[in-house]
Write a protein that holds these residues in place. Structure first.
Motif, mmCIF file in Angstrom:
data_model
loop_
_atom_site.group_PDB
_atom_site.id
_atom_site.type_symbol
_atom_site.label_atom_id
_atom_site.label_comp_id
_atom_site.label_asym_id
_atom_site.label_seq_id
_atom_site.Cartn_x
_atom_site.Cartn_y
_atom_site.Cartn_z
ATOM 1 N N GLU A 1 0.836 -1.182 0.000
ATOM 2 C CA GLU A 1 0.000 0.000 0.000
ATOM 3 C C GLU A 1 0.877 1.240 0.000
ATOM 4 O OE1 GLU A 1 -2.632 -0.149 3.320
ATOM 5 O OE2 GLU A 1 -3.911 -1.705 2.450
ATOM 6 N N HIS A 2 0.388 2.278 -0.693
ATOM 7 C CA HIS A 2 1.065 3.568 -0.716
ATOM 8 C C HIS A 2 0.000 4.649 -0.717
ATOM 9 C CE1 HIS A 2 2.986 7.076 -2.750
ATOM 10 N NE2 HIS A 2 3.933 6.794 -1.875
ATOM 11 N N ASP A 3 -0.016 5.458 0.328
ATOM 12 C CA ASP A 3 -1.021 6.519 0.457
ATOM 13 C C ASP A 3 -2.433 5.979 0.270
ATOM 14 O OD1 ASP A 3 0.879 8.409 0.974
ATOM 15 O OD2 ASP A 3 0.961 9.199 -1.068
ATOM 16 N N GLY A 4 -2.694 4.813 0.834
ATOM 17 C CA GLY A 4 -4.027 4.231 0.792
ATOM 18 C C GLY A 4 -4.359 3.453 -0.457
ATOM 19 N N ALA A 5 -3.464 3.465 -1.452
ATOM 20 C CA ALA A 5 -3.709 2.733 -2.698
ATOM 21 C C ALA A 5 -2.940 1.417 -2.673
ATOM 22 C CB ALA A 5 -3.289 3.571 -3.900
ATOM 23 N N LYS A 6 -3.619 0.324 -2.984
ATOM 24 C CA LYS A 6 -3.003 -0.992 -2.976
ATOM 25 C C LYS A 6 -2.408 -1.296 -4.344
ATOM 26 C CE LYS A 6 -4.185 -5.855 -2.221
ATOM 27 N NZ LYS A 6 -4.397 -6.243 -3.609
#
Length: 238
Positions: free
Chosen positions: A76-81
């Motif tokens: 995950e990065h800034d809420g994006a998977k």
């Protein structure tokens, strides 16, 4: 997808083989901007052999077809998977060179064979029911890796339900890779159509080549029906 669709291709003859692992095993291997993605507290490592068919710039009359084999996990990065690739082995010298130089992807040259045949030892198996996929990495300067497996679909086709483990494992439309910086790319396609699968994995040293111990237990297996895919450009993660 952010930005224009630059490439189009078809993915076929694919197998998803996934092993659950402790998130603490994955976390130290990731760039600092990424977090481990988990499902019910488990992280996952996936080995995915498939054929990239007719990969081309959109609108081009000429494309390339070659097998690929990757080892991945989910992040995950800034809420994006998305998917984080440890390696993308491929049997195409031009494609590997372009991917490494232009897109900074961890592509490695490998000798691969993909062939269809009957399932070993099953007299009722059709003559093209099973796929045998073999790979031997021969890229200089990186750890060697081998993979040798025969697999086939073994159940009815289905689309993963939203929120299911299957959706967590396959419905990912962003990928990350570490070069001189962290980069991400986006892809677009219809939802996957999967089938339960069975596989005889005779050799798999991808984990050792990426400094992982072999995960315990049998993998969770899914056969992937062919899928048309488009991809955008690679972007640096700020």
């Amino acid at each position: 997808m952010d930005g224009p669709r630059l490439l189009e291709m078809r993915w076929r003859d694919g197998l998803f083989a996934h092993w659950p692992v402790d998130p603490a095993t994955i976390a130290p291997t990731l760039p600092e901007q990424l977090d481990v993605a988990t499902y019910d507290g488990q992280a996952w490592l996936g080995v995915v052999p498939f054929v990239m068919e007719d990969i081309r710039p959109r609108g081009s009359p000429v494309g390339l077809t070659f097998p690929e084999l990757n080892l991945r996990t989910y992040v995950e990065h800034d809420g994006a998977k998305g998917v984080y690739f440890y390696n993308l082995d491929a049997d195409d010298r031009i494609g590997v060179r372009v991917a490494r130089s232009l897109f900074r992807l961890p592509y490695y040259r490998a000798e691969m064979q993909v062939r269809r045949g009957a399932w070993p030892g099953d007299p009722e198996s059709g003559p093209e029911e099973a796929i045998t996929f073999t790979s031997r990495r021969d890229h200089r300067g990186v750890p060697p890796a081998r993979f040798d497996a025969t697999y086939r679909p073994a159940g009815d086709a289905f689309e993963p339900d939203p929120g299911s483990l299957e959706a967590f494992l396959v419905e990912n439309y962003r990928f990350y890779t570490q070069g001189n910086r962290l980069y991400r790319g986006d892809i677009d396609h219809d939802p996957w159509t999967l089938r339960p699968a069975e596989a005889e994995i005779r050799s798999n040293t991808l984990f050792a080549a990426s400094s992982f111990d072999q995960p315990a237990g049998d993998p969770r297996l899914h056969y992937a029906e062919p899928l048309d895919v488009t991809a955008g450009r690679i972007r640096a993660v700020e």
